[in-house]
Scaffold this active site. Structure first.
Site, short mmCIF file in Angstrom:
data_model
loop_
_atom_site.label_atom_id
_atom_site.label_comp_id
_atom_site.label_asym_id
_atom_site.label_seq_id
_atom_site.Cartn_x
_atom_site.Cartn_y
_atom_site.Cartn_z
N GLU A 18 -9.87 -10.23 -7.50
CA GLU A 18 -8.85 -9.18 -7.34
C GLU A 18 -7.68 -9.37 -8.31
O GLU A 18 -7.12 -8.39 -8.82
CB GLU A 18 -8.36 -9.17 -5.89
CG GLU A 18 -9.46 -8.73 -4.92
CD GLU A 18 -9.09 -8.89 -3.46
OE1 GLU A 18 -9.96 -8.59 -2.61
OE2 GLU A 18 -7.96 -9.32 -3.16
N THR A 65 -5.51 -6.89 10.81
CA THR A 65 -5.75 -5.60 10.15
C THR A 65 -5.13 -4.46 10.93
O THR A 65 -4.48 -3.57 10.37
CB THR A 65 -7.28 -5.38 10.02
OG1 THR A 65 -7.86 -6.52 9.40
CG2 THR A 65 -7.57 -4.13 9.20
N ARG A 98 -2.56 -14.52 4.71
CA ARG A 98 -3.20 -13.76 5.81
C ARG A 98 -2.41 -13.95 7.11
O ARG A 98 -2.29 -13.02 7.90
CB ARG A 98 -4.66 -14.21 6.00
CG ARG A 98 -5.59 -13.98 4.82
CD ARG A 98 -6.00 -12.55 4.62
NE ARG A 98 -6.67 -11.96 5.76
CZ ARG A 98 -7.29 -10.78 5.71
NH1 ARG A 98 -7.34 -10.08 4.58
NH2 ARG A 98 -7.86 -10.29 6.77
N LYS A 117 0.82 -1.22 0.00
CA LYS A 117 0.00 0.00 0.00
C LYS A 117 0.86 1.27 0.00
O LYS A 117 2.08 1.22 0.28
CB LYS A 117 -0.93 -0.03 1.22
CG LYS A 117 -1.93 -1.19 1.18
CD LYS A 117 -2.93 -1.11 2.33
CE LYS A 117 -3.92 -2.27 2.29
NZ LYS A 117 -4.95 -2.15 3.36
N TYR A 152 -12.63 -1.63 -3.40
CA TYR A 152 -13.11 -1.71 -2.01
C TYR A 152 -14.64 -1.55 -1.92
O TYR A 152 -15.14 -1.21 -0.84
CB TYR A 152 -12.40 -0.66 -1.15
CG TYR A 152 -10.98 -1.06 -0.80
CD1 TYR A 152 -10.72 -2.11 0.10
CD2 TYR A 152 -9.89 -0.42 -1.36
CE1 TYR A 152 -9.43 -2.49 0.41
CE2 TYR A 152 -8.58 -0.80 -1.04
CZ TYR A 152 -8.36 -1.84 -0.15
OH TYR A 152 -7.09 -2.23 0.17
N ASN A 196 -1.91 0.18 6.71
CA ASN A 196 -1.39 -1.08 7.26
C ASN A 196 -0.55 -1.88 6.27
O ASN A 196 -0.49 -3.10 6.34
CB ASN A 196 -2.55 -1.91 7.85
CG ASN A 196 -3.60 -2.25 6.84
OD1 ASN A 196 -3.47 -1.91 5.67
ND2 ASN A 196 -4.65 -2.94 7.27
N PHE A 203 -15.36 4.36 7.12
CA PHE A 203 -14.02 4.74 6.69
C PHE A 203 -13.81 4.62 5.18
O PHE A 203 -12.69 4.83 4.69
CB PHE A 203 -12.97 3.89 7.43
CG PHE A 203 -13.13 2.40 7.26
CD1 PHE A 203 -12.65 1.76 6.13
CD2 PHE A 203 -13.74 1.63 8.25
CE1 PHE A 203 -12.77 0.39 5.97
CE2 PHE A 203 -13.87 0.25 8.10
CZ PHE A 203 -13.39 -0.37 6.96
N ARG A 229 2.57 -6.75 8.87
CA ARG A 229 1.92 -5.56 9.44
C ARG A 229 2.53 -5.17 10.78
O ARG A 229 2.64 -3.98 11.09
CB ARG A 229 0.40 -5.79 9.54
CG ARG A 229 -0.28 -5.66 8.18
CD ARG A 229 -1.72 -6.09 8.23
NE ARG A 229 -2.47 -5.70 7.03
CZ ARG A 229 -3.66 -6.18 6.73
NH1 ARG A 229 -4.25 -7.07 7.51
NH2 ARG A 229 -4.30 -5.77 5.63
N HIS A 254 -2.17 -5.42 1.48
CA HIS A 254 -3.48 -6.06 1.33
C HIS A 254 -3.25 -7.54 1.08
O HIS A 254 -2.27 -7.92 0.44
CB HIS A 254 -4.21 -5.45 0.12
CG HIS A 254 -5.43 -6.23 -0.28
ND1 HIS A 254 -6.64 -6.08 0.36
CD2 HIS A 254 -5.60 -7.20 -1.22
CE1 HIS A 254 -7.52 -6.91 -0.20
NE2 HIS A 254 -6.91 -7.60 -1.15
P1 GDP Z 1 -8.09 -6.59 5.82
O1 GDP Z 1 -8.79 -7.72 5.12
O2 GDP Z 1 -7.24 -7.05 6.98
O3 GDP Z 1 -7.31 -5.70 4.86
O4 GDP Z 1 -9.23 -5.67 6.49
P2 GDP Z 1 -10.69 -5.21 5.99
O5 GDP Z 1 -11.10 -5.98 4.76
O6 GDP Z 1 -11.58 -5.24 7.18
O7 GDP Z 1 -10.47 -3.68 5.62
C1 GDP Z 1 -9.89 -3.30 4.39
C2 GDP Z 1 -8.93 -2.17 4.65
O8 GDP Z 1 -9.66 -1.03 5.14
C3 GDP Z 1 -7.89 -2.42 5.74
O9 GDP Z 1 -6.78 -3.16 5.30
C4 GDP Z 1 -7.51 -1.01 6.15
O10 GDP Z 1 -6.61 -0.41 5.22
C5 GDP Z 1 -8.86 -0.32 6.07
N1 GDP Z 1 -9.57 -0.31 7.37
C6 GDP Z 1 -10.09 -1.38 8.05
N2 GDP Z 1 -10.69 -1.01 9.20
C7 GDP Z 1 -10.55 0.35 9.26
C8 GDP Z 1 -10.96 1.35 10.19
O11 GDP Z 1 -11.59 1.06 11.23
N3 GDP Z 1 -10.64 2.64 9.89
C9 GDP Z 1 -9.95 3.00 8.76
N4 GDP Z 1 -9.67 4.30 8.55
N5 GDP Z 1 -9.56 2.09 7.85
C10 GDP Z 1 -9.84 0.79 8.09
#
Ligand code: GDP
Length: 139
Positions: free
Chosen positions: A128, A93, A87, A11, A51, A114, A59, A104, A117
């Site tokens: 994807e 996350t 993962r 990222k 997304y 973070n 967010f 991470r 992805h």
């Molecule tokens: P991942 O599968 O671990 O990447 O997590 P998710 O699919 O839940 O979220 C996608 C991406 O959204 C994450 O990797 C973060 O970059 C972002 N994200 C997730 N939770 C939050 C949050 O609570 N706040 C913000 N600002 N970004 C978030």
């Protein structure tokens, strides 16, 4: 049977901090092969589409702004049990919850910024991978 491919993006936060090399090193050391790779910057509409599953989350707008804020490295990675193993390699996350030794834990700044992805299912890995790469970009 678990699939052999996953999709990653390094990222904008990690690219900006010159961490492409160390992250790719960890990916290779963990046994993933690179099937496709590109250095690119997402447009707003591309980030919104990638997304889209999060569009009702509070967010979403911030996430799209972050993911378009600079270049990324996208890659299809190959390994048995790729989605689950990747993962595990990237960690939770929120870097505050990420296990020691994960990408991470080492490189993420925050729950949003973070570093990497990783696809969350074989179905999404295919969607994807197809989002970023044509068939002739895969080796
Ligand atoms: P991942 O599968 O671990 O990447 O997590 P998710 O699919 O839940 O979220 C996608 C991406 O959204 C994450 O990797 C973060 O970059 C972002 N994200 C997730 N939770 C939050 C949050 O609570 N706040 C913000 N600002 N970004 C978030």
């Amino acid at each position: 049977m678990a699939g052999s491919y996953t999709l990653t993006m390094i990222k904008p936060d990690a690219v900006a901090k010159n961490n492409i090399g160390p992250i790719l090193g960890m990916i290779n050391e963990a046994g993933f092969k690179i099937k496709a790779m590109k250095y690119t910057q997402l447009t707003k509409s591309q980030a919104q589409e990638f997304y889209a599953v999060h569009k009702e989350r509070p967010f979403y707008g911030e996430l799209v702004d972050f993911m378009t804020s600079g270049p990324i490295v996208a890659a299809i990675l190959e390994k048995s049990n790729a989605v689950e193993d990747f993962r595990k390699l990237i960690g939770a996350t929120n870097p505050a919850d990420a296990a020691e030794g994960t990408i991470r834990k080492r490189f993420a700044e925050s729950i949003q910024n973070n570093a990497v992805h990783g696809s969350d299912s074989d179905e999404n890995a295919k969607i994807e991978g197809d989002f970023h790469f044509s068939m002739c970009e895969r080796f």
